[in-house]
Design a protein around this motif. Structure first.
Motif, PDB file in Angstrom:
ATOM      1  N   GLY A  15       0.819  -1.217   0.000  1.00 39.97           N
ATOM      2  CA  GLY A  15       0.000   0.000   0.000  1.00 39.97           C
ATOM      3  C   GLY A  15       0.847   1.258   0.000  1.00 39.97           C
ATOM      4  O   GLY A  15       0.558   2.209  -0.738  1.00 39.97           O
ATOM      5  N   GLY A  16       1.897   1.275   0.811  1.00 42.47           N
ATOM      6  CA  GLY A  16       2.784   2.441   0.853  1.00 42.47           C
ATOM      7  C   GLY A  16       3.470   2.686  -0.475  1.00 42.47           C
ATOM      8  O   GLY A  16       3.576   3.828  -0.937  1.00 42.47           O
ATOM      9  N   ALA A  17       3.923   1.605  -1.113  1.00 42.01           N
ATOM     10  CA  ALA A  17       4.590   1.746  -2.414  1.00 42.01           C
ATOM     11  C   ALA A  17       3.611   2.232  -3.479  1.00 42.01           C
ATOM     12  O   ALA A  17       3.945   3.116  -4.285  1.00 42.01           O
ATOM     13  CB  ALA A  17       5.226   0.417  -2.831  1.00 42.01           C
ATOM     14  N   VAL A  18       2.414   1.684  -3.482  1.00 43.93           N
ATOM     15  CA  VAL A  18       1.420   2.080  -4.491  1.00 43.93           C
ATOM     16  C   VAL A  18       0.985   3.529  -4.292  1.00 43.93           C
ATOM     17  O   VAL A  18       0.930   4.314  -5.247  1.00 43.93           O
ATOM     18  CB  VAL A  18       0.200   1.124  -4.464  1.00 43.93           C
ATOM     19  CG1 VAL A  18      -0.964   1.687  -5.264  1.00 43.93           C
ATOM     20  CG2 VAL A  18       0.598  -0.244  -5.008  1.00 43.93           C
ATOM     21  N   ILE A  19       0.708   3.911  -3.054  1.00 41.06           N
ATOM     22  CA  ILE A  19       0.256   5.284  -2.798  1.00 41.06           C
ATOM     23  C   ILE A  19       1.364   6.284  -3.116  1.00 41.06           C
ATOM     24  O   ILE A  19       1.127   7.299  -3.788  1.00 41.06           O
ATOM     25  CB  ILE A  19      -0.251   5.432  -1.349  1.00 41.06           C
ATOM     26  CG1 ILE A  19      -1.552   4.654  -1.197  1.00 41.06           C
ATOM     27  CG2 ILE A  19      -0.444   6.897  -0.975  1.00 41.06           C
ATOM     28  CD1 ILE A  19      -2.039   4.504   0.224  1.00 41.06           C
ATOM     29  N   ALA A  20       2.591   5.996  -2.681  1.00 44.94           N
ATOM     30  CA  ALA A  20       3.713   6.896  -3.005  1.00 44.94           C
ATOM     31  C   ALA A  20       3.941   6.944  -4.509  1.00 44.94           C
ATOM     32  O   ALA A  20       4.230   8.011  -5.063  1.00 44.94           O
ATOM     33  CB  ALA A  20       4.982   6.439  -2.293  1.00 44.94           C
ATOM     34  N   VAL A  50      13.451  12.998  -4.207  1.00 43.65           N
ATOM     35  CA  VAL A  50      13.929  12.786  -2.836  1.00 43.65           C
ATOM     36  C   VAL A  50      12.749  12.504  -1.897  1.00 43.65           C
ATOM     37  O   VAL A  50      12.846  11.665  -0.999  1.00 43.65           O
ATOM     38  CB  VAL A  50      14.751  13.998  -2.353  1.00 43.65           C
ATOM     39  CG1 VAL A  50      15.091  13.888  -0.888  1.00 43.65           C
ATOM     40  CG2 VAL A  50      16.032  14.113  -3.179  1.00 43.65           C
ATOM     41  N   ALA A  51      11.633  13.168  -2.098  1.00 43.01           N
ATOM     42  CA  ALA A  51      10.459  12.966  -1.249  1.00 43.01           C
ATOM     43  C   ALA A  51       9.792  11.609  -1.490  1.00 43.01           C
ATOM     44  O   ALA A  51       9.067  11.113  -0.625  1.00 43.01           O
ATOM     45  CB  ALA A  51       9.449  14.082  -1.489  1.00 43.01           C
ATOM     46  N   HIS A  52      10.054  11.007  -2.618  1.00 43.28           N
ATOM     47  CA  HIS A  52       9.442   9.732  -2.997  1.00 43.28           C
ATOM     48  C   HIS A  52       9.633   8.668  -1.914  1.00 43.28           C
ATOM     49  O   HIS A  52       8.671   8.051  -1.452  1.00 43.28           O
ATOM     50  CB  HIS A  52      10.043   9.290  -4.337  1.00 43.28           C
ATOM     51  CG  HIS A  52       9.378   8.120  -4.956  1.00 43.28           C
ATOM     52  ND1 HIS A  52      10.028   7.304  -5.832  1.00 43.28           N
ATOM     53  CD2 HIS A  52       8.141   7.606  -4.843  1.00 43.28           C
ATOM     54  CE1 HIS A  52       9.223   6.357  -6.235  1.00 43.28           C
ATOM     55  NE2 HIS A  52       8.062   6.514  -5.643  1.00 43.28           N
TER      56      HIS A  52
END
Length: 161
Positions: free
Chosen positions: A19-24, A128-130
């Protein structure tokens, strides 16, 4: 009973990482797409984007967020390494894409250069924020138990007066 709890924790962590990877990936992918469009507008180039190309960018950014998301609940040194691994691979991909358009940037009018510089810095900030965003979202989805945060009531953790 404990095996069931471990299984649930593992499933929750895997779901949080995905979920974190998809949302980011979606958030930073959309930001990147908007910045790409802005750069093309500044250069007076055609700005038509295909749905397939946009989906490919969103998927690529989601895949590139995995190292940061997977290390979101790790110790600080590993968490920082995962974040910077994501920034490095995302930055490398962005640089390769930017090099493909280098001819257009080199031929840009002098009046366009300041805005192109600002957009390039904005793109670098998004890169960088990714990783940080992937870790933040993953940590929130995983919950306090996975990140090592204390879950005791506030009264128990407050210092004595």
């Amino acid at each position: 009973m404990q095996e069931s709890g471990k299984w649930r924790r593992t499933v929750r962590l895997v779901a949080a990482v995905l979920g974190g990877a998809v949302i980011a990936g979606i958030v930073v992918g959309v930001v990147a797409r908007v910045l790409m469009r802005a750069i093309l507008l500044v250069l007076d180039m055609p700005t038509s984007f295909t749905v397939g190309g946009t989906v490919a960018i969103l998927v690529a950014f989601a895949v590139l967020a995995v190292p940061a998301a997977a290390t979101a609940t790790a110790r600080p040194a590993i968490r920082h390494a995962g974040r910077w691994a994501t920034a490095a691979v995302t930055g490398w991909g962005a640089a390769q894409n930017g090099i493909a358009d280098a001819k257009a940037l080199l031929l840009a009018d002098d009046s366009q250069l300041p805005l192109l510089g600002v957009l390039t810095v904005a793109f670098a900030a998004a890169v960088v924020a990714h990783g940080r965003l992937a870790q933040y979202v993953t940590g929130r989805l995983a919950g306090p138990a996975a990140t090592g945060a204390r879950t005791a009531p506030l009264a128990e953790t407050a210092p004595a007066s």
